[in-house]
Each structure stands twice: as structure tokens, then as C-alpha cells.
Design a protein around this motif. Structure first.
Motif, PDB file in Angstrom:
ATOM      1  N   UNK A  34     -21.069  -9.508  -0.175  1.00  0.00           N
ATOM      2  CA  UNK A  34     -21.973  -8.585  -0.874  1.00  0.00           C
ATOM      3  C   UNK A  34     -21.802  -7.181  -0.333  1.00  0.00           C
ATOM      4  N   UNK A  35     -22.154  -6.189  -1.124  1.00  0.00           N
ATOM      5  CA  UNK A  35     -22.036  -4.821  -0.637  1.00  0.00           C
ATOM      6  C   UNK A  35     -22.490  -3.809  -1.669  1.00  0.00           C
ATOM      7  N   UNK A  36     -22.878  -2.633  -1.190  1.00  0.00           N
ATOM      8  CA  UNK A  36     -23.396  -1.597  -2.064  1.00  0.00           C
ATOM      9  C   UNK A  36     -22.553  -0.344  -2.093  1.00  0.00           C
ATOM     10  N   UNK A  37     -21.332  -0.396  -1.530  1.00  0.00           N
ATOM     11  CA  UNK A  37     -20.478   0.782  -1.537  1.00  0.00           C
ATOM     12  C   UNK A  37     -19.823   0.957  -2.907  1.00  0.00           C
ATOM     13  N   UNK A  38     -19.349   2.174  -3.157  1.00  0.00           N
ATOM     14  CA  UNK A  38     -18.667   2.507  -4.408  1.00  0.00           C
ATOM     15  C   UNK A  38     -17.187   2.125  -4.296  1.00  0.00           C
ATOM     16  N   UNK A  39     -16.687   1.377  -5.279  1.00  0.00           N
ATOM     17  CA  UNK A  39     -15.324   0.851  -5.215  1.00  0.00           C
ATOM     18  C   UNK A  39     -14.349   1.806  -5.898  1.00  0.00           C
ATOM     19  N   UNK A  40     -13.358   2.266  -5.119  1.00  0.00           N
ATOM     20  CA  UNK A  40     -12.335   3.168  -5.650  1.00  0.00           C
ATOM     21  C   UNK A  40     -11.066   2.429  -6.067  1.00  0.00           C
ATOM     22  N   UNK A  41     -10.746   1.340  -5.393  1.00  0.00           N
ATOM     23  CA  UNK A  41      -9.507   0.637  -5.698  1.00  0.00           C
ATOM     24  C   UNK A  41      -9.375  -0.624  -4.880  1.00  0.00           C
ATOM     25  N   UNK A  42      -8.120  -1.078  -4.731  1.00  0.00           N
ATOM     26  CA  UNK A  42      -7.878  -2.315  -4.000  1.00  0.00           C
ATOM     27  C   UNK A  42      -6.582  -2.216  -3.215  1.00  0.00           C
ATOM     28  N   UNK A  43      -6.515  -2.993  -2.138  1.00  0.00           N
ATOM     29  CA  UNK A  43      -5.306  -3.111  -1.331  1.00  0.00           C
ATOM     30  C   UNK A  43      -5.119  -4.571  -0.967  1.00  0.00           C
ATOM     31  N   UNK A  44      -3.888  -4.961  -0.662  1.00  0.00           N
ATOM     32  CA  UNK A  44      -3.674  -6.312  -0.134  1.00  0.00           C
ATOM     33  C   UNK A  44      -3.193  -6.263   1.310  1.00  0.00           C
ATOM     34  N   UNK A  45      -3.345  -5.111   1.944  1.00  0.00           N
ATOM     35  CA  UNK A  45      -3.042  -5.007   3.372  1.00  0.00           C
ATOM     36  C   UNK A  45      -4.041  -5.840   4.161  1.00  0.00           C
ATOM     37  N   UNK A  46      -3.603  -6.827   4.955  1.00  0.00           N
ATOM     38  CA  UNK A  46      -4.559  -7.662   5.706  1.00  0.00           C
ATOM     39  C   UNK A  46      -5.294  -6.836   6.760  1.00  0.00           C
ATOM     40  N   UNK A  47      -6.611  -6.845   6.700  1.00  0.00           N
ATOM     41  CA  UNK A  47      -7.421  -6.074   7.641  1.00  0.00           C
ATOM     42  C   UNK A  47      -7.855  -6.893   8.851  1.00  0.00           C
ATOM     43  N   UNK A  48      -7.702  -8.208   8.765  1.00  0.00           N
ATOM     44  CA  UNK A  48      -8.169  -9.091   9.844  1.00  0.00           C
ATOM     45  C   UNK A  48      -7.246 -10.285   9.975  1.00  0.00           C
ATOM     46  N   UNK A  49      -6.883 -10.623  11.208  1.00  0.00           N
ATOM     47  CA  UNK A  49      -6.076 -11.806  11.499  1.00  0.00           C
ATOM     48  C   UNK A  49      -6.558 -12.363  12.831  1.00  0.00           C
ATOM     49  N   UNK A  50      -7.238 -13.505  12.780  1.00  0.00           N
ATOM     50  CA  UNK A  50      -7.812 -14.087  13.994  1.00  0.00           C
ATOM     51  C   UNK A  50      -6.761 -14.400  15.046  1.00  0.00           C
ATOM     52  N   UNK A  51      -5.504 -14.544  14.633  1.00  0.00           N
ATOM     53  CA  UNK A  51      -4.448 -14.911  15.570  1.00  0.00           C
ATOM     54  C   UNK A  51      -3.809 -13.690  16.231  1.00  0.00           C
ATOM     55  N   UNK A  52      -4.148 -12.497  15.737  1.00  0.00           N
ATOM     56  CA  UNK A  52      -3.582 -11.274  16.298  1.00  0.00           C
ATOM     57  C   UNK A  52      -4.446 -10.766  17.448  1.00  0.00           C
ATOM     58  N   UNK A  53      -3.858  -9.895  18.284  1.00  0.00           N
ATOM     59  CA  UNK A  53      -4.593  -9.256  19.374  1.00  0.00           C
ATOM     60  C   UNK A  53      -4.341  -7.758  19.310  1.00  0.00           C
ATOM     61  N   UNK A  54      -5.340  -6.959  18.945  1.00  0.00           N
ATOM     62  CA  UNK A  54      -6.686  -7.353  18.500  1.00  0.00           C
ATOM     63  C   UNK A  54      -6.650  -7.871  17.064  1.00  0.00           C
ATOM     64  N   UNK A  55      -7.664  -8.615  16.642  1.00  0.00           N
ATOM     65  CA  UNK A  55      -7.637  -9.214  15.300  1.00  0.00           C
ATOM     66  C   UNK A  55      -7.853  -8.226  14.162  1.00  0.00           C
ATOM     67  N   UNK A  56      -8.501  -7.097  14.418  1.00  0.00           N
ATOM     68  CA  UNK A  56      -8.748  -6.096  13.367  1.00  0.00           C
ATOM     69  C   UNK A  56      -7.573  -5.132  13.285  1.00  0.00           C
ATOM     70  N   UNK A  57      -7.066  -4.874  12.072  1.00  0.00           N
ATOM     71  CA  UNK A  57      -5.938  -3.960  11.899  1.00  0.00           C
ATOM     72  C   UNK A  57      -6.289  -2.553  12.342  1.00  0.00           C
ATOM     73  N   UNK A  58      -7.468  -2.067  11.951  1.00  0.00           N
ATOM     74  CA  UNK A  58      -7.873  -0.693  12.256  1.00  0.00           C
ATOM     75  C   UNK A  58      -8.851  -0.710  13.425  1.00  0.00           C
TER      76      UNK A  58
END
Length: 518
Positions: A168-192
Motif C-alpha cells: 500500500x502507499x500514497x505516493x504519486x507514481x511517475x513510472x516503473x523500473x525492474x532494477x532490483x532494490x532489495x536482495x536478502x542474499x546481498x551485503x548490504x541487501x538494499x541497493x541504495x
């Protein structure tokens, strides 16, 4: 600096600006206060959560004289994110800013953003323009969406971010990406990461990327104990969650009704934190070997074969026997503990299924085999009482009164706080483990202040009031941060009660204590 109580175990510290927030955050992360669980930075606030009410009160006193030095800046990376600008709200944002659609896209792609802090959901990082002159104030939607698609690139206030999962969310949607933002197996897991530079690039199509979310989660060895014949409407693996990971956008999650989950475990000789099954709508299990089982939570008929079984009582189930749990007659959720402790896939040290972020094991399905640890050393306990604390209200509907502490943003509602406290609310069918949506016909809780509230940390029990005036109680899988004012916070001990309120249940709020503001 102002300190506000958030329920009974958290504090929200109002600070002057984002730089001051990051200074406080760095200091209190490096040297936590006694019994501090989490420290969550936001635009102009810092949320601190604690293990007990006493620890929260002690922290409030110590923070009077707290003056941290400047935080050391981390080495910045540059992260490029390809965006297909086909969002549902591009034209609305253009109208709000009195700009053309093309100008909005040009602004977003030509602005360099700096990652400020994590929150809301795993991999969701709030980014603000590196040059303040490029900042634009963009209001949130008046009615938040119940489901924002994963990969949605969105803006709100002066921030930009990517939704890493459906939520759920209330932000305004400008577009879409398929760049993975999270990977539990990565260190750190968050891309940004905080301090990173983020650039959005307009593309006509999105590149093919490997989906890392389908990688196998950690799955330890287990001894088969039960076969699932019927999983009911929804059955999840749950333990007591992942506290302390708010900076990653990871909410504590865990059993919705913690008292019922802990009682079931203690009854069969497990530790309180052992994994259990959280069930809605009844279920049916067949024992593969002899074992001991306990069912707690909602009032429901439980049978071993044709023999009735009492809630909160351990029962021996021999190989081949079937234990049945009927749909609840009063309450919402049942908990099933198996002696030895259920073993399931885990992420970030927990087997809790978080329905908002997608962390944890998949829901249980018919045909699944439930395994446990091969050894048990604890004693069973047949003297426990089922901790269900809801009642039967008018028309046979489940009803409850939830104790709450005002604030931290009750001043946004003035005298209309009385409407919130004096109204009997009904739980909407849109409710789930993320939040209970409430309504009462035409009754709403109106704001007395205009403008937008900068996103700030939330806890389970926070009662947000979106612009439509209908309260939402945050539950165990709530977003780590939110942007609508919180009129009151349900005390930790009564979140278990809220977890047992099905759609159609009636709920009232009872004010206890006072909100703290220094």
C-alpha cells in the motif's frame, strides 16, 4: 527538540532538519540507550523503540541533555535507475505543479538525488535532491492505494523512491523500473544506501534482469511431523519477528497475536520464540509421527479425530491421527505449536512471514510437510489459559476496546480527537496483517491543520488518519515509515487484541496515560 511518547515503548524526537536527524541517528546507532531496540531516521524526526515502558521513560530523561556531534559522511556511490515513465499519476503531478508532463519527466531525470534514509519497506530508500534548489513539494494522494506495484517509481513531498515490492502507499507514481532494490542474499541487501547519489534515466523499454527474489531461502534440516491436508484461508509461519532492522526498511513482523503464539509454544515445551503456524479460516493436519500439539487464539472448535480438544492444552497426536481446527467463531487467528519447534525457511534470522515486504517463507499450502527440530527438552504445561481478550458484541460480532496513548500527532486534529475516541468503529474487509482499516458510516476524523506531514517512523499500534478521515491501525507487518498523522498509538499489550478483530468487528479506543512532549 521535542520528545513525544509513541504508545508505551517508543519515543518520537522532533528535530530541526535532516542533517540534525542524521547526527542523532549516527550517535544513537553507535551507542544505543539501555534496552533500545531500533533507531529509525526520517525527514525531521527520529523514532526510538525500546524493550519496555520503563526503558522508554528512562531514555526520555536522558535525551534532555543529549548533544551529538556531526555524523561522519560515508563515501558516496552513484546508482543509476532506468525508468519507464508511464506512471498513473504523471499527469496529476504535472497539474499540481503547473507543469507539462514532459517537464515533470525532465525535472526527475535531470535532478541528482541523495539517499537520505531507509524506511517504509525493505529496499525503499528516501532520496532528496542533492541541490535544494531542485526540490519540489509534491502532495501525496488523498486516498492511498491498497496496492502499489513493485518497481513503481514515485514522488511525495521533496522525496523520490522506488517501491521494491507490492505494498500500500500514497505516493504519486511517475513510472516503473525492474532494477532490483532489495536482495536478502546481498551485503548490504538494499541497493541504495544512505549517502548514495541516485540518478533516474528515462528509457523506452526496461532491460531484462535476473530476478534474485526466487533464490532459495535458508532451509535447515528438519524432522517431518505433520502433513497439511487443508490450509484454510491463510496459514503463515510466524515467530516473534525481526526487531532492530528498521534502518533496512524491515519491520519487526512476527506473530500478530504474540501472547497466543507464546502460550502455544510454552504449552508444548518450546521456547516462546519458536516458530508456529498462524491460521485464518481453519485447517487440517495429519501426524506423520507421534508428537504433541497445542492450539491457541480465536475461539474455534478443535478436534483430534472426533475428540474435542481444549484451547491452550497440549495434546498427544499419534501417527496417522488428524487434528482439525474449524473456522473461528469469535476472534480471527489461531496458533498451532508442535513440540520441538517448527522449522521453516528464514530470512534475516527469522521465519516470520511479512506479507508487506515478502520476507520469510511462503504461505502454507495443502500437501506441505511441517518439520520440527529433532530433539525437545522442555516440559509440557497443561495449566495455561488461552489469552484471547475479545468479546462477543451486538449481532454476535467480535468486539473489543483498545487502550491507546494520544499522539504523537493528535494536535493535527484538535477537538476532533473526541470523535475518534467516542466512535464505535467497524473493521473493514480491506484489513490484513499490515493494517486494520476502520470506518463508521459517514463519521470521519477531520484535520484542523493543512499541509503534508513529512514521513516519519511508525510502530505497530500507530493509528494513522489519512485525508479521508478513516483511521488505520498499523499491525505487525506495517510500513517502517508513514506520512499521515498518527492521532494515537495502541499500547503494545493490546496489539494482540487488535490482531483478533475480523472484518465486521467493532472496536472502540480507551485513552490511557498522557503523551510526552518536552
Amino acid at each position: 527538540m521535542h520528545i513525544n511518547a509513541v504508545g508505551s515503548r517508543a519515543l518520537l524526537v522532533d528535530l530541526d532538519n535532516l542533517n540534525q536527524v542524521m547526527d542523532w541517528h549516527a550517535a544513537l546507532t553507535a551507542q544505543p540507550l539501555r534496552a533500545q531496540v531500533d533507531c529509525i531516521a526520517a525527514a525531521t524526526t527520529l523514532l526510538l523503540t525500546f524493550e519496555s515502558p520503563n526503558a522508554a521513560r528512562e531514555a526520555a530523561e536522558k535525551l534532555h541533555d543529549f548533544h551529538p556531534g556531526a555524523a561522519k559522511a560515508a563515501e558516496a556511490r552513484t546508482v543509476d535507475i532506468d525508468v519507464l515513465y508511464d506512471g498513473e499519476d504523471v499527469d496529476e503531478v504535472a497539474d499540481l505543479l503547473d507543469m507539462s508532463r514532459e517537464a515533470v519527466i525532465k525535472w526527475h531525470t535531470s535532478t541528482e538525488f541523495t539517499a537520505a534514509f531507509g524506511g517504509f519497506a525493505p529496499g525503499f530508500t528516501y532520496c532528496t535532491p542533492t541541490n535544494p534548489d531542485n526540490a519540489l513539494a509534491i502532495p501525496r494522494r488523498s486516498n492511498p492505494r491498497t496496492a502499489v506495484p513493485d518497481g513503481a517509481v514515485a514522488v511525495a513531498g521533496e522525496f523520490s523512491a522506488v517501491y521494491p515490492r507490492v505494498s500500500p502507499g500514497g505516493w504519486q507514481l511517475l513510472g516503473q523500473t525492474n532494477t532490483p532494490m532489495w536482495d536478502s542474499h546481498a551485503t548490504p541487501p538494499a541497493l541504495v544506501q544512505p549517502g548514495d547519489r541516485v540518478r533516474y534515466r528515462a528509457v523506452d523499454s526496461l532491460p531484462e534482469l535476473v530476478d534474485h527474489h526466487n533464490q532459495a531461502k535458508r532451509s535447515p534440516a528438519r524432522l517431518p511431523r505433520m502433513e497439511v491436508l487443508d490450509a484454510g484461508l491463510l496459514t503463515l509461519f510466524q515467530d516473534l519477528g525481526r526487531p532492530g532492522s528498521g534502518d533496512l526498511g524491515v519491520t519487526p513482523s512476527g506473530a500478530a497475536d504474540r501472547a497466543s503464539a507464546a502460550t502455544a509454544n510454552i504449552a508444548v515445551g518450546n521456547s516462546r520464540n519458536a516458530t508456529v503456524l498462524e491460521n485464518i479460516g481453519g485447517m487440517k493436519l495429519r501426524a506423520l509421527t507421534d508428537t504433541v500439539v497445542c492450539v491457541t487464539g480465536a475461539q474455534a472448535r478443535v478436534r483430534l479425530g472426533e475428540m474435542p480438544v481444549h484451547l491452550a492444552r497440549p495434546v498427544l497426536v499419534t501417527a496417522g491421527q488428524v487434528i482439525r481446527i474449524d473456522p473461528a467463531g469469535l476472534g480471527m487467528r489461531n496458533y498451532i505449536a508442535i513440540r520441538g519447534g517448527i522449522i521453516s525457511d528464514s530470512e534475516l534470522g527469522s521465519s516470520a512471514t511479512d506479507v508487506l515486504s515478502g520476507l520469510g517463507p511462503d504461505p502454507v499450502s495443502a500437501g506441505d510437510v511441517i518439520g520440527v527440530l529433532p530433539r525437545s527438552s522442555g516440559m509440557t504445561d497443561a495449566q495455561l489459559t488461552n489469552p484471547l481478550r475479545v468479546q462477543e458484541g451486538p449481532g454476535g460480532r467480535t468486539a473489543a476496546t483498545l487502550r491507546c496513548v494520544l499522539g504523537p500527532r493528535d494536535d493535527w486534529f484538535g477537538d476532533n480527537v473526541a470523535t475518534f475516541l467516542n466512535t464505535t468503529w467497524t473493521v473493514s474487509g480491506d484489513s490484513n496483517r499490515v493494517g486494520l482499516r476502520l470506518n463508521a458510516g459517514d463519521t470521519t476524523v477531520a484535520r484542523v491543520r493543512d499541509g503534508e506531514l513529512p514521513s516519519e517512523g511508525m510502530v505497530a499500534g500507530s493509528v494513522q488518519i489519512p485525508p479521508n478521515g478513516q483511521p488505520v491501525i498499523f499491525m505487525r507487518d506495517h510500513a517502517v515509515t508513514g506520512g499521515y498523522p498518527v492521532v494515537a498509538t495502541v499500547v503494545e499489550e493490546d496489539i494482540d487484541v487488535a490482531a483478533q478483530l475480523p472484518p465486521g468487528a467493532q472496536v472502540k479506543f480507551e485513552l490511557v496515560g498522557e503523551n510526552r512532549e518536552d
